[in-house]
Design a protein around this motif. Structure first.
Motif, mmCIF file in Angstrom:
data_model
loop_
_atom_site.group_PDB
_atom_site.id
_atom_site.type_symbol
_atom_site.label_atom_id
_atom_site.label_comp_id
_atom_site.label_asym_id
_atom_site.label_seq_id
_atom_site.Cartn_x
_atom_site.Cartn_y
_atom_site.Cartn_z
ATOM 1 N N MET A 1 43.345 27.700 25.588
ATOM 2 C CA MET A 1 43.831 28.554 26.667
ATOM 3 C C MET A 1 44.004 30.000 26.214
ATOM 4 S SD MET A 1 44.017 26.915 29.474
ATOM 5 C CE MET A 1 45.101 27.971 30.439
ATOM 6 N N GLU A 2 44.492 30.165 24.966
ATOM 7 C CA GLU A 2 44.680 31.514 24.451
ATOM 8 C C GLU A 2 43.346 32.239 24.304
ATOM 9 O OE1 GLU A 2 46.911 31.515 20.884
ATOM 10 O OE2 GLU A 2 48.737 30.714 21.803
ATOM 11 N N ILE A 3 42.307 31.469 23.910
ATOM 12 C CA ILE A 3 40.977 32.076 23.764
ATOM 13 C C ILE A 3 40.465 32.539 25.126
ATOM 14 C CG2 ILE A 3 38.566 31.622 23.149
ATOM 15 C CD1 ILE A 3 39.564 29.690 21.023
ATOM 16 N N MET A 4 40.652 31.692 26.160
ATOM 17 C CA MET A 4 40.204 32.057 27.501
ATOM 18 C C MET A 4 40.955 33.281 28.017
ATOM 19 S SD MET A 4 37.688 30.276 28.393
ATOM 20 C CE MET A 4 37.661 30.825 30.100
ATOM 21 N N SER A 5 42.250 33.344 27.749
ATOM 22 C CA SER A 5 43.046 34.499 28.175
ATOM 23 C C SER A 5 42.574 35.760 27.469
ATOM 24 C CB SER A 5 44.530 34.260 27.867
ATOM 25 O OG SER A 5 45.020 33.157 28.601
ATOM 26 N N PHE A 6 42.205 35.613 26.191
ATOM 27 C CA PHE A 6 41.705 36.753 25.432
ATOM 28 C C PHE A 6 40.386 37.256 26.031
ATOM 29 C CE2 PHE A 6 39.079 38.426 21.935
ATOM 30 C CZ PHE A 6 39.891 39.469 21.501
ATOM 31 N N ILE A 7 39.494 36.321 26.362
ATOM 32 C CA ILE A 7 38.206 36.701 26.942
ATOM 33 C C ILE A 7 38.398 37.343 28.308
ATOM 34 C CG2 ILE A 7 36.014 35.795 27.839
ATOM 35 C CD1 ILE A 7 36.149 33.653 25.654
ATOM 36 N N SER A 9 40.846 39.002 29.397
ATOM 37 C CA SER A 9 41.430 40.344 29.290
ATOM 38 C C SER A 9 40.363 41.413 29.068
ATOM 39 C CB SER A 9 42.440 40.380 28.136
ATOM 40 O OG SER A 9 41.790 40.259 26.879
ATOM 41 N N TYR A 10 39.160 40.981 28.661
ATOM 42 C CA TYR A 10 38.070 41.927 28.426
ATOM 43 C C TYR A 10 37.078 42.000 29.584
ATOM 44 C CZ TYR A 10 39.156 42.999 23.556
ATOM 45 O OH TYR A 10 39.758 43.468 22.409
ATOM 46 N N VAL A 11 37.015 40.943 30.395
ATOM 47 C CA VAL A 11 35.933 40.894 31.378
ATOM 48 C C VAL A 11 36.376 40.881 32.841
ATOM 49 C CG1 VAL A 11 34.359 39.766 29.764
ATOM 50 C CG2 VAL A 11 35.793 38.360 31.253
ATOM 51 N N VAL A 12 37.639 40.593 33.133
ATOM 52 C CA VAL A 12 38.079 40.601 34.535
ATOM 53 C C VAL A 12 39.346 41.435 34.680
ATOM 54 C CG1 VAL A 12 37.059 38.364 35.114
ATOM 55 C CG2 VAL A 12 39.404 38.458 34.274
ATOM 56 N N PRO A 13 39.516 42.106 35.834
ATOM 57 C CA PRO A 13 40.722 42.922 36.049
ATOM 58 C C PRO A 13 41.982 42.073 36.053
ATOM 59 C CG PRO A 13 39.020 43.414 37.674
ATOM 60 C CD PRO A 13 38.594 42.170 36.965
ATOM 61 N N GLU A 14 43.082 42.683 35.715
ATOM 62 C CA GLU A 14 44.365 41.992 35.732
ATOM 63 C C GLU A 14 44.687 41.526 37.151
ATOM 64 O OE1 GLU A 14 49.034 43.001 34.627
ATOM 65 O OE2 GLU A 14 47.418 44.188 33.745
ATOM 66 N N GLY A 15 45.161 40.279 37.253
ATOM 67 C CA GLY A 15 45.473 39.724 38.567
ATOM 68 C C GLY A 15 44.290 39.103 39.275
ATOM 69 N N PHE A 16 43.127 39.048 38.599
ATOM 70 C CA PHE A 16 41.922 38.451 39.185
ATOM 71 C C PHE A 16 42.202 37.002 39.593
ATOM 72 C CE2 PHE A 16 38.060 35.938 38.661
ATOM 73 C CZ PHE A 16 37.144 36.652 39.400
ATOM 74 N N PRO A 17 41.736 36.525 40.752
ATOM 75 C CA PRO A 17 40.820 37.176 41.699
ATOM 76 C C PRO A 17 41.507 37.942 42.834
ATOM 77 C CG PRO A 17 41.047 34.883 42.279
ATOM 78 C CD PRO A 17 41.909 35.086 41.063
ATOM 79 N N ASP A 18 42.844 37.916 42.871
ATOM 80 C CA ASP A 18 43.552 38.547 43.992
ATOM 81 C C ASP A 18 43.502 40.065 43.936
ATOM 82 O OD1 ASP A 18 44.273 36.035 44.942
ATOM 83 O OD2 ASP A 18 46.086 35.980 43.698
#
Length: 401
Positions: A1-7, A9-18
């Motif tokens: 989960m931490e790896i996915m959160s790290f990724i 943070s680089y590729v989608v805006p904060e709060g995605f998809p809302d």
């Protein structure tokens, strides 16, 4: 989960998809694919440039090679500077210019590839390629922010832009890596470029098509008005954007012109004298020039934004009547031909009765323009401001009564 959160943070805006609009995902998918193919192509074009400059300068010093390379880059910067003066046109036809810019990028890459076949012409070909690619870069840079702005919900355009560029850079690096591995097998330069170029252009076209804008430029306005005239329905934002024409060749006939000059619109003063009374209460005049087969909307010097919008709407209504007359004329000619009849048919009846079409269009516009605006607003289109790119010409001394 931490790896996915790290990724993430680089590729989608904060709060995605809302935090973004629904069309953000398909846009970024096609954008990533475009950058992947672009990165892959850059390996082959750079290799071609390096090989050709090495061959063409085999007897020259390294300083001469460096001068050639600097001249090539300098020519590109001059081209970028000169093209930047287009300014407002990047707002009027954002999607069309974006796709045209990608076509130019491919043209520039193709010219770079040609240096491998003609190394003795390295400098002129490389300069030409760099001018074309830098013009394309101006187009890409100038249209990027309005597109990201359309996807941002709230005040997060900086975050959306940063993550969008990050996705593009990651895809570019992946494409470059793949192309380096491919190049070790010495594939056909032309075949590799052709495949990657097709992928790049297809991705570019789909990327631009996936953009959903709520402003009315010439292409989207044409879609909205044509739909309203034929069905009484104004398309939604998604429908209108999907039906928008993305590529308009320069040689394509444009049937409507807004903000035209007097001499372009009227064949003779008598036409103006006959048409003018129909528009005494308007801040524009709409007419048809049979010689050019084109509808013209002339704006009076008091014309405001809504007057420009109404003039464009009126021009499309008149065009509908003109096209119907053309269709009827063709049907009558075909019927006479099938029946073996040789009765005379006026080859251009619009010269005689275009005034009747204008009168009819005035009645339709009076009763339907307000309805069109209301339905367009209900669908989410912005009607307070438009990007119809009217010409600068204005009629002076023809004020509405």
């Amino acid at each position: 989960m931490e790896i996915m959160s790290f990724i993430r943070s680089y590729v989608v805006p904060e709060g995605f998809p809302d935090s973004v609009t629904p069309s953000y995902v398909p846009y970024m998918t096609w954008r990533a694919l475009k950058h992947f193919f672009g990165g892959a192509m850059s390996v082959f074009t750079t290799r071609a440039l390096l090989n050709s400059v090495g061959v063409s300068q085999s007897r020259a010093t390294s300083g001469a090679v460096a001068i050639n390379w600097i001249l090539k880059d300098g020519a590109g910067r001059v081209g970028k500077m000169l093209f930047a003066r287009q300014g407002k046109k990047f707002d009027y036809d954002l999607k069309q210019l974006r796709f045209s810019g990608d076509l130019m990028m491919e043209l520039g890459a193709g010219i770079e590839l040609a240096t491998a076949a003609f190394p003795q012409l390295f400098l002129p070909l490389a300069c030409m390629a760099n001018v074309v690619k830098n013009v394309a870069a101006v187009t890409s840079t100038s249209t990027r922010t309005p597109i990201y702005k359309a996807y941002a919900k709230g005040e997060n355009i900086g975050d959306v832009t940063a993550k969008g560029e990050s996705v593009g850079n990651i895809a570019d690096l992946l494409g470059t890596g793949m192309s380096i591995l491919m190049s070790k097998r010495n594939p056909s330069l032309v075949a590799s470029f052709a495949v990657l170029s097709c992928g790049y252009l297809l991705s570019s076209y789909q990327e631009v098509r996936s953009v959903v804008l709520n402003t009315l430029n010439t292409a989207r306005f044409t879609v909205a008005v044509d739909s309203f005239i034929k069905t009484g329905h104004v398309p939604s934002l998604k429908e209108g954007n999907l039906e928008e024409t993305i590529f308009n060749p320069p040689w394509r006939h444009q049937p409507v012109a807004i903000g035209s000059r007097f001499g372009e619109a009227f064949q003779e003063p008598a036409s103006f004298v006959a048409t003018r009374p129909l528009f005494e209460d308007e801040r524009y005049i709409v007419t048809y020039n049979p010689a050019k087969d084109k509808v013209y909307a002339l704006l009076k010097d008091q014309a405001k934004q809504d007057d420009i919008l109404k003039a464009a709407f009126h021009a499309h209504v008149l065009l509908h009547f003109i096209n119907a007359s053309h269709a009827n004329l063709k049907a009558r000619k075909r019927m006479n031909s099938d029946q073996g009849s040789y009765h005379y048919v006026n080859p251009n009846p619009l010269n005689m009765d275009f005034l009747a079409h204008i009168e009819e269009s005035c009645k339709i516009v009076t009763s339907s323009y307000g309805v069109f605006k209301r339905k367009a607003r209900e669908q989410g289109w912005i009607m307070s401001d438009s990007l119809l790119n009217p010409g600068r010409a204005r009629l002076c001394g023809v004020a509405p009564q």
